[in-house]
Design an enzyme around this catalytic site. Structure first.
Site, mmCIF file in Angstrom:
data_model
loop_
_atom_site.group_PDB
_atom_site.id
_atom_site.type_symbol
_atom_site.label_atom_id
_atom_site.label_comp_id
_atom_site.label_asym_id
_atom_site.label_seq_id
_atom_site.Cartn_x
_atom_site.Cartn_y
_atom_site.Cartn_z
ATOM 1 C CB ALA A 33 -2.859 25.527 1.239
ATOM 2 C CG ASN A 36 0.944 28.921 -1.173
ATOM 3 O OD1 ASN A 36 0.878 29.991 -1.416
ATOM 4 N ND2 ASN A 36 1.255 28.291 0.164
ATOM 5 C CE LYS A 263 1.382 16.705 1.912
ATOM 6 N NZ LYS A 263 0.776 18.104 2.143
ATOM 7 N N GLY A 292 5.331 25.734 3.035
ATOM 8 C CA GLY A 292 5.038 25.943 1.624
ATOM 9 C C GLY A 292 5.312 24.509 0.769
ATOM 10 C CG ASP A 295 0.831 24.447 -0.048
ATOM 11 O OD1 ASP A 295 -0.036 23.580 0.149
ATOM 12 O OD2 ASP A 295 0.807 25.636 0.565
ATOM 13 C CG ASP A 331 3.668 30.592 2.310
ATOM 14 O OD1 ASP A 331 4.416 30.616 3.347
ATOM 15 O OD2 ASP A 331 2.437 30.253 2.398
#
Ligand code: ATP
Length: 353
Positions: A33, A36, A263, A292, A295, A331
């Site tokens: 994470a 990314n 989110k 992904g 991120d 990702d």
């Protein structure tokens, strides 16, 4: 002074194209994470340092080489001869559902220590420290490392961004809540999915397992990782939280968090500050692989924040970056560069020459 310092576990990621037990070919890449986010930020032109530990093996070399190739500063990353680099397998099981299998217990990445992070941080104190809730779940030393980083950020005046990123495979909601609630007063920018917010709230904050329940039932994502959904209780009254999003955000603002970014998957995202809240719908894209997205979203948000933009512009860049991630496999591979951000509105069939 780097724009951002982040750290955590990055693993080798193998991605198949059907049921894993049938064998076949897999694509080799890396995933983590925090890295990314680091890649997303360097693509957008920022100066980012990532730290963490990899094994003294070829998998570790792949991690470091990939990050270096993406322009991420890995000069403070460590190689641990006593443990292997972690591994994860992505198994696209249905067009909309990806299963993830982890092989990370005892990995080099989970053995990172506070001293290592202190050295990496102090060598070049950043403008922003970015942490995720994954790191403290990996081991007690990784948890101390995150705590040390929070102290250093305070001492050096770095802004702290925390993405909750709850992973039910790694710890329970109760364990996560204990750590995250302690961290909240040191956090400036909190990023979470709506179902993760209760993990950060004071008291029992409505900790009814909703973070776990809704992980398996996210709002219409094109593809989702259900790694954390396996073995979870059935969905509770997630759509009808006892405490509304605004009330939850206010409780966090009252603890000194300056912005709470929620989110909402295909429904976009919302940011709460002391001056109110702003919502942005997601950008419509053909969803190929939602892994992904969160991120990439964080990278977009932090990028605009570093540029001194207002919350609405931060959200706009975040959802644009998130949409790019959803529209491409991998990702981080699809994370946009700054000059690509405007591509999303292009009509179908557009050829950029
Ligand atoms: P992950 O853990 O899979 O990386 P997440 O759960 O942290 O994701 P999401 O809320 O799923 O984060 O997605 C982050 C952002 O990406 C959303 O706020 C939205 O802007 C964008 N996004 C997600 N899904 C879609 C979609 N289907 N279409 C367009 N944009 C999307």
């Amino acid at each position: 002074r780097p724009d951002v310092f982040t750290f955590g576990e990055t693993m080798v990621a193998l991605r198949g194209s059907g049921p894993l037990k049938l064998g076949g070919t897999m694509n080799v890449s890396i995933a983590g994470a925090e890295s990314n986010v680091a890649i997303g930020l360097t693509r957008l032109g920022h100066d980012v340092r990532w730290s963490g530990a990899v094994g003294e093996d070829e998998a570790g070399q792949l991690v470091l080489r990939t990050l270096r190739a993406e322009g991420v500063d890995v000069s403070s990353a460590a190689t641990d001869p006593g443990a292997p680099t972690g591994l994860l397998l992505f198994e696209p099981r249905l067009p909309e559902v990806t299963r993830v299998h982890y092989y990370r217990t005892g990995s080099a990445g989970s053995r990172l220590t506070a001293d290592m992070i202190q050295r990496a941080f102090s060598a070049a104190p950043p403008r922003v420290l970015h942490l995720t809730g994954i790191t403290p779940s990996l081991s007690s030393t990784a948890r101390s490392a995150a705590r040390r980083a929070l102290q250093l950020a305070q001492e050096h005046g770095s802004l702290v961004c925390l993405d909750v990123n709850f992973r039910a495979r790694l710890w329970t909601a109760e364990e996560a809540a204990e750590v995250l609630r302690e961290w909240i007063p040191a956090v400036d920018v909190l990023i979470a999915s709506d179902d993760e917010l209760p993990l950060c709230l004071p008291g029992d904050g409505g900790l009814d397992g909703s973070a776990e329940g809704s992980e398996s039932s996210r709002r219409g994502k094109g593809t989702r990782t259900c790694a954390d959904a396996v073995n979870l209780p059935p969905q509770g009254d997630v759509g009808d939280p006892a405490v509304s999003l605004a009330t939850q955000a206010q409780l966090l603002l009252d603890q000194g968090v300056s912005e709470i970014v929620v989110k909402l998957g295909a429904a976009g995202a919302r940011v709460f500050t002391q001056s109110g809240s702003v919502h942005r719908p997601a950008k419509p894209v053909r969803a190929v692989d939602a892994v992904g997205a969160g991120d990439a979203f964080v990278a977009g948000y932090l990028s605009a924040l570093l540029d001194g933009e207002e919350p609405d512009v931060r959200l706009e860049r975040a959802i644009t970056s998130g949409a790019f991630a959803v529209a491409s496999r991998g990702d981080w591979e699809g994370a946009p560069t700054r000059s690509e951000l405007g591509m999303l509105g292009a009509p179908p069939g557009t050829v950029v020459r």
